[in-house]
Scaffold this active site. Structure first.
Site, mmCIF file in Angstrom:
data_model
loop_
_atom_site.group_PDB
_atom_site.id
_atom_site.type_symbol
_atom_site.label_atom_id
_atom_site.label_comp_id
_atom_site.label_asym_id
_atom_site.label_seq_id
_atom_site.Cartn_x
_atom_site.Cartn_y
_atom_site.Cartn_z
ATOM 1 N N ASP A 45 -12.763 8.108 13.906
ATOM 2 C CA ASP A 45 -13.036 9.329 13.143
ATOM 3 C C ASP A 45 -13.852 9.030 11.891
ATOM 4 O O ASP A 45 -13.484 8.180 11.085
ATOM 5 C CB ASP A 45 -11.709 9.984 12.716
ATOM 6 C CG ASP A 45 -11.939 11.257 11.918
ATOM 7 O OD1 ASP A 45 -12.520 12.202 12.490
ATOM 8 O OD2 ASP A 45 -11.560 11.316 10.731
ATOM 9 N N TYR A 50 -17.885 10.320 3.992
ATOM 10 C CA TYR A 50 -17.038 9.164 3.680
ATOM 11 C C TYR A 50 -17.874 8.032 3.081
ATOM 12 O O TYR A 50 -18.840 7.547 3.701
ATOM 13 C CB TYR A 50 -16.285 8.662 4.920
ATOM 14 C CG TYR A 50 -15.213 9.617 5.411
ATOM 15 C CD1 TYR A 50 -14.711 10.633 4.598
ATOM 16 C CD2 TYR A 50 -14.683 9.506 6.695
ATOM 17 C CE1 TYR A 50 -13.739 11.508 5.048
ATOM 18 C CE2 TYR A 50 -13.700 10.376 7.145
ATOM 19 C CZ TYR A 50 -13.237 11.379 6.312
ATOM 20 O OH TYR A 50 -12.265 12.243 6.756
ATOM 21 N N HIS A 115 -15.689 20.360 8.531
ATOM 22 C CA HIS A 115 -14.703 19.612 7.744
ATOM 23 C C HIS A 115 -13.692 20.462 6.975
ATOM 24 O O HIS A 115 -12.500 20.175 6.983
ATOM 25 C CB HIS A 115 -15.478 18.693 6.783
ATOM 26 C CG HIS A 115 -14.748 17.470 6.386
ATOM 27 N ND1 HIS A 115 -15.384 16.331 5.985
ATOM 28 C CD2 HIS A 115 -13.432 17.181 6.291
ATOM 29 C CE1 HIS A 115 -14.491 15.398 5.684
ATOM 30 N NE2 HIS A 115 -13.298 15.891 5.852
ATOM 31 N N GLN A 168 -8.237 19.205 12.767
ATOM 32 C CA GLN A 168 -7.667 18.077 12.013
ATOM 33 C C GLN A 168 -6.939 18.646 10.788
ATOM 34 O O GLN A 168 -7.514 19.422 10.033
ATOM 35 C CB GLN A 168 -8.814 17.148 11.605
ATOM 36 C CG GLN A 168 -8.364 15.739 11.332
ATOM 37 C CD GLN A 168 -9.515 14.760 11.130
ATOM 38 O OE1 GLN A 168 -9.789 14.341 10.021
ATOM 39 N NE2 GLN A 168 -10.190 14.380 12.205
ATOM 40 N N SER A 214 -4.116 11.437 7.246
ATOM 41 C CA SER A 214 -3.217 10.813 6.254
ATOM 42 C C SER A 214 -1.757 10.808 6.728
ATOM 43 O O SER A 214 -0.871 11.289 6.018
ATOM 44 C CB SER A 214 -3.334 11.518 4.895
ATOM 45 O OG SER A 214 -4.602 11.293 4.328
HETATM 46 N N1 LIG Z 1 -10.010 16.120 7.706
HETATM 47 C C1 LIG Z 1 -9.706 15.791 6.472
HETATM 48 O O1 LIG Z 1 -9.766 16.624 5.556
HETATM 49 C C2 LIG Z 1 -9.293 14.387 6.185
HETATM 50 C C3 LIG Z 1 -8.791 14.059 4.912
HETATM 51 C C4 LIG Z 1 -8.414 12.726 4.700
HETATM 52 C C5 LIG Z 1 -8.521 11.789 5.705
HETATM 53 N N2 LIG Z 1 -9.026 12.148 6.924
HETATM 54 C C6 LIG Z 1 -9.108 11.162 8.041
HETATM 55 O O2 LIG Z 1 -7.813 10.623 8.209
HETATM 56 C C7 LIG Z 1 -7.868 9.207 8.159
HETATM 57 C C8 LIG Z 1 -6.595 8.677 7.596
HETATM 58 O O3 LIG Z 1 -6.464 9.047 6.230
HETATM 59 P P1 LIG Z 1 -5.763 8.067 5.200
HETATM 60 O O4 LIG Z 1 -6.470 6.784 5.183
HETATM 61 O O5 LIG Z 1 -5.584 8.823 3.930
HETATM 62 O O6 LIG Z 1 -4.358 7.914 5.942
HETATM 63 P P2 LIG Z 1 -3.125 6.952 5.995
HETATM 64 O O7 LIG Z 1 -3.181 6.236 7.281
HETATM 65 O O8 LIG Z 1 -1.964 7.832 5.706
HETATM 66 O O9 LIG Z 1 -3.274 5.942 4.773
HETATM 67 C C9 LIG Z 1 -3.865 4.686 4.906
HETATM 68 C C10 LIG Z 1 -3.803 3.985 3.583
HETATM 69 O O10 LIG Z 1 -2.430 3.694 3.272
HETATM 70 C C11 LIG Z 1 -2.287 2.290 3.048
HETATM 71 N N3 LIG Z 1 -0.955 1.845 3.449
HETATM 72 C C12 LIG Z 1 -0.097 1.176 2.648
HETATM 73 N N4 LIG Z 1 1.045 0.922 3.260
HETATM 74 C C13 LIG Z 1 0.920 1.426 4.506
HETATM 75 C C14 LIG Z 1 1.787 1.439 5.626
HETATM 76 N N5 LIG Z 1 3.010 0.893 5.595
HETATM 77 N N6 LIG Z 1 1.345 2.005 6.749
HETATM 78 C C15 LIG Z 1 0.107 2.554 6.810
HETATM 79 N N7 LIG Z 1 -0.767 2.561 5.772
HETATM 80 C C16 LIG Z 1 -0.353 1.996 4.619
HETATM 81 C C17 LIG Z 1 -3.403 1.662 3.879
HETATM 82 O O11 LIG Z 1 -3.659 0.388 3.347
HETATM 83 P P3 LIG Z 1 -4.183 -0.841 4.280
HETATM 84 O O12 LIG Z 1 -5.585 -0.501 4.662
HETATM 85 O O13 LIG Z 1 -4.080 -1.993 3.364
HETATM 86 O O14 LIG Z 1 -3.264 -0.928 5.457
HETATM 87 C C18 LIG Z 1 -4.522 2.653 3.625
HETATM 88 O O15 LIG Z 1 -5.114 2.428 2.347
HETATM 89 C C19 LIG Z 1 -9.121 8.906 7.332
HETATM 90 O O16 LIG Z 1 -9.631 7.611 7.605
HETATM 91 C C20 LIG Z 1 -10.047 9.981 7.783
HETATM 92 O O17 LIG Z 1 -10.651 9.591 8.999
HETATM 93 C C21 LIG Z 1 -9.398 13.427 7.178
#
Ligand SMILES: NC(=O)c1ccc[n+]([C@@H]2O[C@H](COP(=O)([O-])OP(=O)(O)OC[C@H]3O[C@@H](n4cnc5c(N)ncnc54)[C@H](OP(=O)(O)O)[C@@H]3O)[C@@H](O)[C@H]2O)c1
Length: 304
Positions: A45, A50, A115, A168, A214
């Protein structure tokens, strides 16, 4: 990792979010993506915004170095966010899609999502842009992100039924308002507030795949709830049930999402290959009906 049918494509149940790869080295992206493919995570994704485009560029550099791997992947990107506003005009959608294709270095993306809702959108313009992209073979399927049911219905009137295949939305053990509202129907408590127009039920009715974004963050990017002292009961319960299945609490948080019959596809944002591997392993675990509710309650909610 288990797969499922997403608009006729065979998609992995878990997707890799690429929002956090902007500052990774080429080697780190190489390790992450190859490790993902090894453990069955083959859905990626992106969004044009980004890293200001850097995430798509990093991924594009990987694909240029490994062109044969494109065929193993489903690639999704998003458009429609501009500085200070949302823009679903025909011109912007077409321009944004071209920009993503260029940065990713691909001829087509499998999915393109709008988005965040643009209140000034003209559904017919969106339909025209989508139609052009589809006819040119540049986008195979379309979807939305952070949209409520009426917004999807409004778009569908112009696009035709069943053209929106993905929505999403933020969703996790700590952000589950779309479930709370359905459990507390017609009650006076805070859980009963229907914040999204019954989007969960709407998506199930229309076979739209919800992609939780997230899945580990509490609040709005406030940090992971795993190991957070803000959620002691939840973490205790996650540890207890995870031990039963020989998986980690991190993996279990995803198994909890996957247990819901809406067949959601969580988008995981970690950039650590080992984290993705533990999640991929847990994705094949099916927790019980009772465990699902235990975790739901441990997130701080009461069943009326
Ligand atoms: N449509 C929208 O509006 C929208 C908004 C936001 C995001 N998104 C999409 O959703 C994806 C995921 O979002 P996100 O990165 O905020 O989600 P997430 O998977 O909830 O968070 C990941 C972050 O948490 C950290 N983390 C720390 N401890 C963790 C643990 N025990 N397990 C998992 N992660 C841990 C990770 O670090 P490490 O890398 O060190 O593991 C990483 O920095 C994005 O990449 C994007 O593609 C979409």
């Amino acid at each position: 990792m288990k797969t499922f049918n997403l608009a006729g494509e065979t998609a992995s149940r878990v997707a890799q979010g690429c929002m956090r790869i902007a500052n990774l080295s080429g080697d780190a992206v190489d390790r992450l993506v190859k490790s993902d493919l090894d453990c069955g995570v083959r859905f990626f994704d992106h969004a044009d915004i980004y890293g200001g485009g850097a995430c798509e560029e990093r991924f594009g550099a990987f694909l240029r170095a490994n062109p044969s791997l494109r065929a193993q992947m489903l690639i999704q990107t998003k458009c429609g966010i501009r500085p200070g506003r949302y823009d679903f005009s025909r011109e912007h959608i077409l321009e944004a899609a071209e920009g993503s294709l260029r940065r990713l270095g691909v001829d087509y993306v499998d999915f393109l999502l709008l988005h965040r809702p643009d209140t000034l959108m003209e559904p017919d313009e969106v339909a025209e842009a989508f139609d052009r992209l589809r006819r040119a073979g540049k986008v195979r399927h379309f979807g939305v992100s952070n949209h409520n049911p009426m917004q999807i219905a409004l778009l569908s009137q112009a696009l035709g039924e069943n053209q929106i295949v993905v929505n999403q939305l933020q969703f996790s053990l700590t952000n589950a308002t779309m479930i709370d509202a359905g459990i507390n129907v017609n009650m006076e408590n805070a859980g009963a507030v229907n914040r999204d127009g019954s989007v969960l039920e709407y998506c199930r009715l229309h076979r739209i795949t919800i992609q939780p974004w997230s899945p580990f963050q509490h609040g709005f990017f406030e940090g992971p709830f795993i190991g957070s002292d803000k959620y002691p009961a939840l973490n205790e319960k996650l540890e207890e049930i995870a031990r039963r299945y020989d998986i980690t609490p991190t993996g279990l948080a995803i198994a909890w999402i996957l247990r819901h019959p809406a067949r959601m596809q969580p988008i995981v944002g970690s950039v650590r290959p080992e984290r993705l591997r533990e999640i991929a392993r847990a994705a094949d675990v099916t927790i019980t009906h009772e465990e699902w509710y235990e975790l739901y309650r441990a997130g701080g909610r009461k069943i009326p």
